[in-house]
Motif scaffolding. Structure first.
Motif, short mmCIF file in Angstrom:
data_model
loop_
_atom_site.label_atom_id
_atom_site.label_comp_id
_atom_site.label_asym_id
_atom_site.label_seq_id
_atom_site.Cartn_x
_atom_site.Cartn_y
_atom_site.Cartn_z
N MET A 1 -43.73 18.09 -19.78
CA MET A 1 -43.15 16.83 -19.31
C MET A 1 -42.07 16.33 -20.28
SD MET A 1 -44.73 16.16 -16.47
CE MET A 1 -46.29 16.32 -15.59
N ASP A 2 -42.37 16.43 -21.57
CA ASP A 2 -41.47 15.89 -22.60
C ASP A 2 -40.49 16.92 -23.14
OD1 ASP A 2 -42.95 13.58 -22.31
OD2 ASP A 2 -44.15 13.89 -24.12
N GLU A 3 -40.62 18.18 -22.67
CA GLU A 3 -39.82 19.29 -23.22
C GLU A 3 -39.98 19.36 -24.74
OE1 GLU A 3 -35.82 19.54 -21.78
OE2 GLU A 3 -36.36 18.95 -19.74
N ASN A 4 -41.24 19.24 -25.17
CA ASN A 4 -41.57 19.18 -26.59
C ASN A 4 -41.99 20.57 -27.07
OD1 ASN A 4 -42.82 18.79 -29.11
ND2 ASN A 4 -43.48 16.72 -28.57
N VAL A 5 -41.05 21.26 -27.69
CA VAL A 5 -41.30 22.64 -28.14
C VAL A 5 -42.34 22.67 -29.25
CG1 VAL A 5 -40.27 24.66 -29.24
CG2 VAL A 5 -39.05 23.49 -27.39
N ASP A 6 -42.31 21.70 -30.16
CA ASP A 6 -43.29 21.67 -31.26
C ASP A 6 -44.71 21.56 -30.71
OD1 ASP A 6 -41.33 21.87 -33.20
OD2 ASP A 6 -41.15 19.70 -33.46
N PRO B 1 -69.86 22.55 -26.06
CA PRO B 1 -69.15 21.29 -25.81
C PRO B 1 -67.97 21.08 -26.77
CG PRO B 1 -71.51 20.92 -25.67
CD PRO B 1 -71.31 22.33 -26.20
N ARG B 2 -68.11 21.50 -28.02
CA ARG B 2 -66.99 21.40 -28.97
C ARG B 2 -65.81 22.24 -28.49
NH1 ARG B 2 -68.19 23.40 -34.62
NH2 ARG B 2 -65.97 22.93 -34.84
N MET B 3 -66.13 23.43 -28.04
CA MET B 3 -65.10 24.33 -27.52
C MET B 3 -64.43 23.71 -26.30
SD MET B 3 -65.77 28.32 -26.60
CE MET B 3 -64.41 29.49 -26.35
N SER B 4 -65.24 23.15 -25.42
CA SER B 4 -64.72 22.52 -24.21
C SER B 4 -63.78 21.36 -24.55
CB SER B 4 -65.87 22.02 -23.35
OG SER B 4 -65.41 21.27 -22.25
N GLU B 5 -64.15 20.55 -25.53
CA GLU B 5 -63.32 19.40 -25.90
C GLU B 5 -61.98 19.84 -26.45
OE1 GLU B 5 -62.08 15.59 -26.21
OE2 GLU B 5 -63.86 16.36 -25.19
N THR B 6 -61.98 20.89 -27.27
CA THR B 6 -60.72 21.43 -27.79
C THR B 6 -59.85 21.95 -26.66
OG1 THR B 6 -61.79 22.05 -29.88
CG2 THR B 6 -59.69 23.12 -29.37
N VAL B 7 -60.46 22.65 -25.73
CA VAL B 7 -59.72 23.20 -24.59
C VAL B 7 -59.16 22.08 -23.72
CG1 VAL B 7 -59.94 24.56 -22.49
CG2 VAL B 7 -60.99 25.38 -24.59
N ARG B 8 -59.95 21.03 -23.52
CA ARG B 8 -59.48 19.90 -22.71
C ARG B 8 -58.26 19.25 -23.35
NH1 ARG B 8 -60.48 14.49 -21.69
NH2 ARG B 8 -61.85 14.26 -23.48
N MET B 9 -58.27 19.13 -24.67
CA MET B 9 -57.11 18.60 -25.39
C MET B 9 -55.90 19.52 -25.19
SD MET B 9 -56.60 18.05 -29.50
CE MET B 9 -56.68 19.84 -29.76
N MET B 10 -56.14 20.82 -25.19
CA MET B 10 -55.04 21.77 -24.99
C MET B 10 -54.43 21.62 -23.60
SD MET B 10 -56.45 25.30 -26.76
CE MET B 10 -54.94 26.21 -26.40
N ILE B 11 -55.27 21.38 -22.60
CA ILE B 11 -54.75 21.18 -21.25
C ILE B 11 -53.80 19.99 -21.23
CG2 ILE B 11 -55.33 20.62 -18.86
CD1 ILE B 11 -58.08 21.95 -19.40
N ALA B 12 -54.28 18.88 -21.79
CA ALA B 12 -53.47 17.65 -21.78
C ALA B 12 -52.17 17.85 -22.55
CB ALA B 12 -54.27 16.50 -22.39
N GLU B 13 -52.25 18.44 -23.72
CA GLU B 13 -51.06 18.57 -24.56
C GLU B 13 -50.10 19.62 -24.03
OE1 GLU B 13 -52.74 16.98 -28.85
OE2 GLU B 13 -52.36 19.13 -28.62
N SER B 14 -50.62 20.67 -23.41
CA SER B 14 -49.70 21.68 -22.86
C SER B 14 -48.89 21.10 -21.71
CB SER B 14 -50.48 22.91 -22.40
OG SER B 14 -51.36 22.59 -21.32
N VAL B 15 -49.55 20.34 -20.83
CA VAL B 15 -48.81 19.70 -19.73
C VAL B 15 -47.83 18.67 -20.27
CG1 VAL B 15 -49.03 18.26 -17.68
CG2 VAL B 15 -50.66 20.12 -18.05
N GLN B 16 -48.25 17.93 -21.29
CA GLN B 16 -47.36 16.93 -21.89
C GLN B 16 -46.15 17.59 -22.53
OE1 GLN B 16 -48.15 13.59 -21.45
NE2 GLN B 16 -46.00 13.36 -22.02
N SER B 17 -46.36 18.76 -23.13
CA SER B 17 -45.23 19.46 -23.75
C SER B 17 -44.17 19.80 -22.70
CB SER B 17 -45.72 20.74 -24.46
OG SER B 17 -46.03 21.77 -23.53
#
Length: 219
Positions: free
Chosen positions: A140-145, A122-138
Motif C-alpha cells: 500500500m505504501d510502496e515501502n521497500v524497507d 501461538p507465538r509463531m502464529s502471532e509473528t505470521v499475523r504481523m507479517m501479513i499486516a506488514e506485507s500488505v502495508q508495504s
C-alpha cells in the motif's frame, strides 16, 4: 471522467480489495489459532465456511485488473501495479486456505485433550499475523524497507518451526500414543511456515512494483 481518472479509480478499488483480503486473512489466522488452543470446533467450522468470501475477493481483483489492462493498456509502473496485485491476491488467497487447514486440524482433534499446552505455535502464529499486516502495508505504501523486513521475520518463523518440530519429536519418542496428535500439530506449524512464505512473496511483489525487479526474500 478522463481516462487517467478512471484508471486511478480502478487502482484504488483494487487496493481497497487487497486491504480487505489482508484483514480477512489476519482474522482467519487469529481465529484458527484461538480455535486450536481451545479446541473449539464451532469456531473452526466458521473459518472453513468464511473462506468462500476470500475467494470471491480474489476473483473480483482479477476481473478488475484484467479490465484495466484491456481498456487502459497500462505500461511501466502502472502495469506492474496491476500484475503485483494479481500475485498478492493469489498469495492472500493461499494464506486463507492454509488458515482453513489449521481449522480442519481442530476439527480432527475434536473431543481430544491437547498433549501439551500450546505456547510456541501461538507465538509463531502471532509473528505470521504481523507479517501479513506488514506485507500488505508495504504494498500500500510502496515501502521497500518494510518489504525487506519480511525476510528477517521469515527467518524467525523458520526457527520457531524447527523448535516446535524438535519438541514434538521428543514427545512422540517418549510416548508413542501421542504420535497422531503430535503429527497434526506439526502440520499446523508447517501451515504457519507456509503462510510466512506467502507474506514474504508479497514483500517481493512490493519490491517488484517499486524497482521493476523481483528479489528472492525466501533465500
Amino acid at each position: 471522467m478522463t481516462v487517467r481518472r478512471e484508471f486511478d479509480r480502478g487502482l484504488q478499488e483494487m487496493q481497497m480489495l487487497l486491504g480487505e483480503m489482508g484483514g480477512r486473512v489476519e482474522k482467519a489466522l487469529a481465529n484458527a489459532t484461538d480455535a486450536l488452543v481451545s479446541l473449539n470446533a464451532i469456531k473452526a467450522q466458521r473459518i472453513v465456511k468464511e473462506d468462500l468470501e476470500l475467494n470471491q475477493l480474489e476473483e473480483r481483483i482479477t476481473e478488475l485488473g484484467s479490465k484495466l489492462i484491456a481498456t487502459q493498456q497500462p505500461v511501466a509502473k502502472d502495469l506492474r501495479r496491476i500484475l503485483a496485485a494479481f500475485k498478492i491476491s493469489s498469495d492472500l488467497e493461499r494464506m486463507g486456505d492454509l488458515s482453513v487447514d489449521v481449522a480442519k486440524v481442530v476439527l480432527r482433534l475434536e473431543g481430544q485433550t491437547l498433549i501439551k499446552p500450546l505456547i510456541d505455535l501461538p507465538r509463531m502464529s502471532e509473528t505470521v499475523r504481523m507479517m501479513i499486516a506488514e506485507s500488505v502495508q508495504s504494498y500500500m505504501d510502496e515501502n521497500v524497507d518494510l518489504a525487506y523486513k519480511m525476510s528477517k521475520d521469515d527467518d524467525l518463523v523458520d526457527a520457531l518451526y524447527s523448535q516446535i518440530i524438535r519438541e514434538l519429536l521428543t514427545i512422540m519418542v517418549e510416548d508413542p500414543k501421542t504420535i497422531p496428535q503430535a503429527t497434526l500439530l506439526s502440520f499446523v506449524g508447517r501451515y504457519y511456515e507456509r503462510i510466512a512464505d506467502h507474506a514474504t512473496n508479497i514483500g517481493e511483489s512490493t519490491v517488484y512494483l517499486v524497482t521493476g525487479t523481483r528479489p528472492d526474500l525466501n533465500a
